[in-house]
Design an enzyme around this catalytic site. Structure first.
Site, PDB file in Angstrom:
ATOM      1  N   HIS A 120      -3.936   0.275  -8.324  1.00 49.51           N
ATOM      2  CA  HIS A 120      -5.124  -0.564  -8.150  1.00 49.51           C
ATOM      3  C   HIS A 120      -5.553  -1.054  -6.835  1.00 49.51           C
ATOM      4  O   HIS A 120      -4.647  -0.834  -5.804  1.00 49.51           O
ATOM      5  CB  HIS A 120      -5.189  -1.673  -9.045  1.00 49.51           C
TER       6      HIS A 120
ATOM      7  N   HIS B 168      -6.807  -1.434   0.256  1.00 48.91           N
ATOM      8  CA  HIS B 168      -5.867  -0.330   0.252  1.00 48.91           C
ATOM      9  C   HIS B 168      -5.360  -0.250  -1.361  1.00 48.91           C
ATOM     10  O   HIS B 168      -5.677  -1.107  -2.027  1.00 48.91           O
ATOM     11  CB  HIS B 168      -4.664  -0.428   1.161  1.00 48.91           C
TER      12      HIS B 168
END
Length: 177
Positions: free
Chosen positions: A131, A51
């Protein structure tokens, strides 16, 4: 795996707000992760845990979670996120992210920071580095020679609870968008 009701176990919930990938994007992330060369100390992120965290909230009293769920509803427009950069940070985090974060992602991050401030939470300061963590303890890891080319159609964001009991897992508390 069935677990006892989390609400009965702890008075707090460990929470974050993040982008939760659809199945196709999650598979693309997992496929890219499989192309890396991992060192002995690397601990790759399990597929179901991939995620992008937008804001880490920490431990919240469970009785305040309903107000948090309401307070995190901010304007949202779907956008496309291109994950086209990969590398390892000095702290041993192997990650994939955008070379250039799209404006809608940065705007969402900002709107959520304002919503958190209205709820009395001061969001972490510093530069937002969007990220997806592919592994921890990965100082010796080598990304593939070819950069990633993952196109993520972002249709919403989520409030997610982390359960750190082995095996660590996530539970979606609310979806927005």
């Amino acid at each position: 795996m069935n677990r006892p009701d989390d609400d009965a176990l702890s008075p707090t919930a460990r929470l974050f707000v993040g982008l939760w990938p659809d199945d196709e994007t999650r598979q693309a992330l997992h496929d890219h992760q499989a192309l890396w060369q991992w060192g002995r100390s690397a601990v790759p992120t399990r597929r179901e845990r991939l995620h992008m965290t937008l804001h880490f909230l920490g431990d919240w009293p469970r009785e305040l979670v309903p107000a948090l769920v309401q307070g995190l509803a901010v304007p949202f427009e779907p956008f496309t996120l291109r994950l086209d950069d990969a590398g390892v940070w000095r702290n041993g985090i192997a990650r994939v992210g955008p070379v250039e974060p799209p404006a809608p992602l940065l705007a969402l991050h900002h709107r959520l920071a304002l919503a958190l401030a209205r709820l009395g939470l001061v969001p972490a300061s510093g530069r937002f580095a969007p990220h997806v963590t592919l592994a921890r303890g990965a100082a010796q890891a080598m990304p593939p020679r070819r950069p990633p080319s993952i196109v993520w159609p972002v249709a919403g964001y989520a409030l997610v609870e982390s359960d750190l009991r082995p095996p660590a897992s996530y539970r979606i508390r609310a979806v927005y968008g």
